[in-house]
Structures are given as C-alpha cells and as structure tokens.
Design a protein around this motif. Structure first.
Motif, PDB file in Angstrom:
ATOM      1  N   LEU A  87      50.873  43.034   9.812  1.00 34.91           N
ATOM      2  CA  LEU A  87      51.193  42.605   8.450  1.00 34.91           C
ATOM      3  C   LEU A  87      50.383  41.370   8.086  1.00 34.91           C
ATOM      4  N   ARG A 137      47.809  52.271  10.602  1.00 32.38           N
ATOM      5  CA  ARG A 137      49.025  51.662  10.064  1.00 32.38           C
ATOM      6  C   ARG A 137      48.776  50.179   9.791  1.00 32.38           C
ATOM      7  N   HIS A 139      50.244  46.740   6.804  1.00 38.00           N
ATOM      8  CA  HIS A 139      50.650  46.367   5.451  1.00 38.00           C
ATOM      9  C   HIS A 139      49.953  45.073   5.042  1.00 38.00           C
ATOM     10  N   VAL A 141      50.331  42.333   1.953  1.00 39.36           N
ATOM     11  CA  VAL A 141      51.160  41.901   0.828  1.00 39.36           C
ATOM     12  C   VAL A 141      50.519  40.673   0.197  1.00 39.36           C
ATOM     13  N   VAL A 182      47.573  52.629   5.774  1.00 36.72           N
ATOM     14  CA  VAL A 182      47.629  51.204   5.454  1.00 36.72           C
ATOM     15  C   VAL A 182      48.081  51.047   4.002  1.00 36.72           C
ATOM     16  N   ILE A 183      49.059  50.198   3.788  1.00 38.58           N
ATOM     17  CA  ILE A 183      49.673  50.022   2.470  1.00 38.58           C
ATOM     18  C   ILE A 183      49.395  48.618   1.945  1.00 38.58           C
ATOM     19  N   VAL A 184      48.962  48.532   0.694  1.00 33.92           N
ATOM     20  CA  VAL A 184      48.767  47.234   0.048  1.00 33.92           C
ATOM     21  C   VAL A 184      49.655  47.169  -1.184  1.00 33.92           C
ATOM     22  N   ILE A 222      58.990  45.589   2.893  1.00 36.10           N
ATOM     23  CA  ILE A 222      57.647  46.182   2.841  1.00 36.10           C
ATOM     24  C   ILE A 222      57.125  46.406   4.250  1.00 36.10           C
ATOM     25  N   ALA A 223      57.296  45.412   5.111  1.00 34.50           N
ATOM     26  CA  ALA A 223      56.840  45.526   6.497  1.00 34.50           C
ATOM     27  C   ALA A 223      57.538  46.671   7.217  1.00 34.50           C
ATOM     28  N   GLY A 225      58.317  49.428   5.816  1.00 36.67           N
ATOM     29  CA  GLY A 225      57.845  50.683   5.250  1.00 36.67           C
ATOM     30  C   GLY A 225      58.672  51.206   4.104  1.00 36.67           C
ATOM     31  N   ASP A 228      56.489  51.972   0.879  1.00 42.09           N
ATOM     32  CA  ASP A 228      55.165  52.561   1.079  1.00 42.09           C
ATOM     33  C   ASP A 228      54.720  53.426  -0.096  1.00 42.09           C
ATOM     34  N   ALA A 231      52.443  51.701  -3.103  1.00 44.69           N
ATOM     35  CA  ALA A 231      51.119  51.145  -2.809  1.00 44.69           C
ATOM     36  C   ALA A 231      50.325  50.919  -4.089  1.00 44.69           C
TER      37      ALA A 231
END
Length: 241
Positions: A87, A137, A139, A141, A182-184, A222-223, A225, A228, A231
C-alpha cells in the motif's frame, strides 16, 4: 474481514496531520510502515510511538519526495527492512505562504508547491508500481483536497492546480492498470483541521471540522480491498459507511 497484519505500507506526510492519523490506523491493523516526512525528528517520533503502541515495525524516512534518486533508495531500504510494499498512501502536501492571486504570487513558490504536491506522488508511485504490477496486487491511495475552494477565491494557484492534476493522474493510472490487480483511488477527507488548513484565511470562520479518523478508516478499507470496484474514482471519506 481481510487481515492486514504483516502487510507493508508507505505513507508520505506521516509526521503530522491526516498522514499521521492514517499511519496510526494502519499500525493498529498490524501493518508494517515506512513513514515519510520532510523533517526527521517528527517522523522518528511518530515511528517510535507507533512501534511502542502497536508492536509493528515502523521505518522513519526523512526525504524529499520530489527527488527520484532519494525515493528509489528509500524504496530499496524499505523492501530490505520490511518487505514488499502492498500500500502507498500519498498524503504529503504543501501550500503557498500567501493567499494572493497568481499574478501577485512568487512564481518559484507556486512551482515548488506543484512539485511537492504533484511530482512527489508521481515519483513515489512510479517507484512502487512496477513491483506491485509484477506481483499482481497492490493499492495506491492519494489524499485529495477541497481545492475548489482555492479555485473559487482565485488564490493558492499551485495548490489548486496540483491537487486537481493528481485526480487526473489517478484516473489515467486506473485505466492503464485495469486487469493488473493494482488499484488506485483518491480519498477526499473533507475539511480537516491541520497546520495547512488552519493557516488559510479561506477557512478562518470554520468551526465544524471533519474528523481525520474517517479518512483513516476509509484507507484501511481500501487496503482490505473493499473499494476495488471504485478504481480511478474519488471516495468521500465523510460519506463512506
């Protein structure tokens, strides 16, 4: 509920304000932390307090996040001491010292604000994204802002421009990262009383401040998930359940 214990987070602007509150919330979940701030003493105290309170490894880093080489060294040390980063929280930000229109502002100061607020998160994200993508994987933020207030008054140009640009950056990344795992996402904390906001004449009459704990709680989720599917968007911390 997904456990975050043993995972690793990097938090910029972690010495005080919202970043400090976010760091504490992540430590309480058992995450190992790299805490970044411009000044060493402040972030060292934060790291020591969180380690003592929650028994998690905390790695203090005094660094200029606009310095690519310094950030790359920091990432190498963090991975060596704590492990792979799960993260990244981009919270570090500065603002102009005077509330004046652009043509009366010190251009060098305006540009420095843009560098810290926009280049800094871009440098950190660029340094950490490749490994996240390789692992499938992660995140990222970014703490957004009520920059529209500065835009409406025609002041704090560097701050307003940089914060809006960061939202565009997040949207661009989300499109490119589809399918990578990977999520932003951006998080809007509302109007939180910090050294930055308290020094802005725009907010001089405000008495009802938002709680930074809501932002920290949103970052934790968020961490895990939970968001997700959001995004590329901006989550309003004051409105998330």
């Amino acid at each position: 509920m997904v456990s975050l214990r043993g995972r690793v987070a990097v938090v910029s602007g972690a010495g005080r304000g919202i970043g400090r509150v976010i760091a504490e919330a992540l430590a309480a979940e058992g995450m190992s932390l790299a805490l970044i701030a411009r000044t060493g003493p402040q972030v060292r105290v934060a790291a020591e307090e969180l380690t003592d309170r929650y028994g998690v490894p905390c790695f203090p880093v005094a660094a200029d996040i606009t310095d690519t080489a310094a950030v790359e060294r920091m990432v190498m040390h963090v991975e060596q001491h704590l492990g792979a980063v799960d993260l990244l929280v981009n919270d570090a930000a500065i603002i102009e010292s005077r509330e004046v229109p652009f043509w009366q502002a010190d251009l060098d100061e305006v540009w420095r604000v843009v560098e810290v607020n926009l280049r800094g998160p871009m440098v950190l994200t660029r340094a950490l994204l490749p490994a996240m993508v390789d692992r499938g994987r992660g995140h990222v933020v970014t703490v957004a802002s009520l920059a529209r207030a500065a835009t409406q008054t025609g002041t704090y140009t560097g701050y307003a421009v940089s914060k809006r640009a960061l939202s565009i950056f997040t949207g661009s990344l989300a499109a490119a990262l589809q399918g990578t795992g990977v999520i932003v996402v951006d998080v809007l904390p509302g109007l939180v009383r910090t050294d930055l906001t308290a020094g802005m004449p725009t907010w001089r009459d405000v008495t009802d401040w938002d709680d930074p704990a809501a932002t920290a709680s949103t970052v934790v989720e968020i961490a895990r998930g939970r968001y997700d599917d959001a995004a590329g968007s901006t989550l309003d911390a004051s409105a998330t359940p």
